[in-house]
Design a protein around this motif. Sequence first.
Motif, PDB file in Angstrom:
ATOM      1  N   ARG A 114       0.600  -1.168  -0.064  1.00  0.00           N
ATOM      2  CA  ARG A 114      -0.015  -0.140   0.043  1.00  0.00           C
ATOM      3  C   ARG A 114       0.974   1.216   0.064  1.00  0.00           C
ATOM      4  O   ARG A 114       0.587   2.204  -0.738  1.00  0.00           O
ATOM      5  CB  ARG A 114      -0.895  -0.015   1.321  1.00  0.00           C
ATOM      6  N   ASP A 115       1.903   1.171   0.807  1.00  0.00           N
ATOM      7  CA  ASP A 115       2.614   2.509   1.202  1.00  0.00           C
ATOM      8  C   ASP A 115       3.574   2.848  -0.354  1.00  0.00           C
ATOM      9  O   ASP A 115       3.596   3.889  -0.559  1.00  0.00           O
ATOM     10  CB  ASP A 115       3.624   2.404   2.333  1.00  0.00           C
ATOM     11  N   TYR A 116       4.170   1.731  -0.899  1.00  0.00           N
ATOM     12  CA  TYR A 116       5.066   1.910  -1.768  1.00  0.00           C
ATOM     13  C   TYR A 116       4.433   2.006  -3.346  1.00  0.00           C
ATOM     14  O   TYR A 116       4.946   2.581  -4.147  1.00  0.00           O
ATOM     15  CB  TYR A 116       6.358   1.157  -1.680  1.00  0.00           C
ATOM     16  N   ASN A 194       3.210  -2.868   3.993  1.00  0.00           N
ATOM     17  CA  ASN A 194       1.638  -3.044   3.637  1.00  0.00           C
ATOM     18  C   ASN A 194       1.033  -3.326   4.939  1.00  0.00           C
ATOM     19  O   ASN A 194       0.260  -2.716   5.796  1.00  0.00           O
ATOM     20  CB  ASN A 194       1.575  -4.333   2.597  1.00  0.00           C
ATOM     21  N   TYR A 195       1.360  -4.830   5.612  1.00  0.00           N
ATOM     22  CA  TYR A 195       0.547  -5.088   6.632  1.00  0.00           C
ATOM     23  C   TYR A 195       1.032  -4.239   8.018  1.00  0.00           C
ATOM     24  O   TYR A 195       0.095  -4.216   8.924  1.00  0.00           O
ATOM     25  CB  TYR A 195       0.771  -6.561   6.599  1.00  0.00           C
ATOM     26  N   LEU A 196       2.036  -3.701   8.167  1.00  0.00           N
ATOM     27  CA  LEU A 196       2.468  -3.165   9.320  1.00  0.00           C
ATOM     28  C   LEU A 196       2.315  -1.597   9.079  1.00  0.00           C
ATOM     29  O   LEU A 196       2.676  -0.798  10.031  1.00  0.00           O
ATOM     30  CB  LEU A 196       3.811  -3.412   9.672  1.00  0.00           C
ATOM     31  N   SER A 197       1.658  -1.257   8.024  1.00  0.00           N
ATOM     32  CA  SER A 197       1.675   0.232   7.665  1.00  0.00           C
ATOM     33  C   SER A 197       0.081   0.607   8.301  1.00  0.00           C
ATOM     34  O   SER A 197      -1.012  -0.079   8.385  1.00  0.00           O
ATOM     35  CB  SER A 197       1.458   0.539   6.243  1.00  0.00           C
ATOM     36  N   VAL A 200      -2.890   0.333   6.222  1.00  0.00           N
ATOM     37  CA  VAL A 200      -3.468  -0.980   6.384  1.00  0.00           C
ATOM     38  C   VAL A 200      -4.383  -1.304   7.575  1.00  0.00           C
ATOM     39  O   VAL A 200      -5.507  -1.673   7.675  1.00  0.00           O
ATOM     40  CB  VAL A 200      -2.687  -1.995   5.693  1.00  0.00           C
ATOM     41  N   LEU A 201      -3.431  -1.241   8.444  1.00  0.00           N
ATOM     42  CA  LEU A 201      -4.099  -1.662   9.864  1.00  0.00           C
ATOM     43  C   LEU A 201      -5.125  -0.818  10.534  1.00  0.00           C
ATOM     44  O   LEU A 201      -6.148  -1.149  11.074  1.00  0.00           O
ATOM     45  CB  LEU A 201      -2.844  -1.471  10.914  1.00  0.00           C
ATOM     46  N   LYS A 227      -4.321  -8.399  10.058  1.00  0.00           N
ATOM     47  CA  LYS A 227      -3.425  -7.701   9.131  1.00  0.00           C
ATOM     48  C   LYS A 227      -2.089  -8.019   9.708  1.00  0.00           C
ATOM     49  O   LYS A 227      -1.106  -7.986   9.187  1.00  0.00           O
ATOM     50  CB  LYS A 227      -3.493  -6.283   8.867  1.00  0.00           C
ATOM     51  N   TRP A 228      -1.963  -7.689  11.212  1.00  0.00           N
ATOM     52  CA  TRP A 228      -0.580  -7.918  11.911  1.00  0.00           C
ATOM     53  C   TRP A 228      -0.390  -9.487  11.771  1.00  0.00           C
ATOM     54  O   TRP A 228       0.799  -9.594  11.496  1.00  0.00           O
ATOM     55  CB  TRP A 228      -0.863  -7.544  13.287  1.00  0.00           C
ATOM     56  N   ASP A 229      -0.976 -10.130  11.777  1.00  0.00           N
ATOM     57  CA  ASP A 229      -0.799 -11.621  11.560  1.00  0.00           C
ATOM     58  C   ASP A 229      -0.277 -12.080  10.281  1.00  0.00           C
ATOM     59  O   ASP A 229       0.630 -12.916   9.964  1.00  0.00           O
ATOM     60  CB  ASP A 229      -1.835 -12.598  11.933  1.00  0.00           C
TER      61      ASP A 229
END
Length: 410
Positions: A114-116, A194-197, A200-201, A227-229
Amino acid sequence: MKYLPNLFLAATLLFVSCSDDDNTDPIPDNGGVDIEAPLTYNFERNGETTVSFDGQTTRIRMGEEVVGALLDFDNSTSESLLAKFNHQEGESNFENETLNASNKNLSSKTAASRDYFVTNTAETAVIRADFETYMEKQISDVFPGEFQAAEPGVAGQLADGSATRWVAPDGLEYNQLWIKGMIGALMADQMLNNYLSPAVLDEADNIENNDNEVLAEGKNYTTMEHKWDEAYGYLFGNSPSATNPLATLGDDDSFLNKYLGRVENDPDFAGIAQEIFDAFKLGRAAIVGKNYQLREVQAAIIQERVSEIIAIRAVYYLEQGRMALEQENFGTSFHDLSEGYGFIYSLRFTRNTVTGEPYFNRTEVDAMLSQLMEQGPNGLWDLTPGVLSDLAETIAAKFSFTVAQAADSN
């Protein structure tokens, strides 16, 4: 020199830290709620697990089948390799029938964070094309040399101790470019960017739903928990014990897990695996405890440390390749430098937690790869050791370790 945690993050943790669950005197966080991380990655609701990362396990296992197929001279073709990368549900691309039945594939999550990349689809297309090119070149440039000796401009075999390496006319092992590049473009990018952003979270009503324990439809977890998992799954998703994965660290896949194990085994960086695992546990506990500031601190630790793994291994392989090149041990050198090429490529997907950007952007990465391959018409065959020393110093300068520290791992 013993590996030490980042001092900025450690200082931040003084304000939002939480205890392990065997500590009888937990430190209160800023919200006044005590968050305790479990001893293992075990989280339950109503007596049933809330942890799920099946998609990540599936993609790691798809990647493992590609790893084997890249050296299957008897059976692999460009078409079969590309079909594995771009798998469609129900197609018989893999030996594992569960993978064939899956609607997952590798390509759709490559350079897809998502971020990049959500607003950078042109670069996504270029990166995915790179991986397809590595597969095609493995067939067209490497496979024809299966039974002949390699030399400048000629594909073939090179001895690397007791092992045999198969290189293209430019000296590259394209299978190594694919494997090590995937560590960044798939595993790290999805985890870190992505998932740690927060994008998304905290998307849509994720915070409200997590606060009120509104579960995803038909599931035993909130969307934020899941998402964290999923980030966790890209590192530990193929471990035989996902709740206690450090027991088999380094043996569970050919991607991030393997190289976290390699870095952990270097005395200079001993403790990095436990720090990452602890951050995953505490961040997940913070989500359960609805402490999003603490969650963000743990995400930053993971982002920084995983980025360091990629950089450490890039420097390691450049230095190992340089030393072997000085001895004209071309098989060992070219194998190490092919791995180094892939890790340099993966630097594009690291995350500097201060800037929110990669430590090296696409232009910088391409420039380093050009230095590696364009010293003469025959690629790695024309390299001089000084070029490799310069590249190693360039990478290490962006991080908190030295070339000497990274060079003596295994």
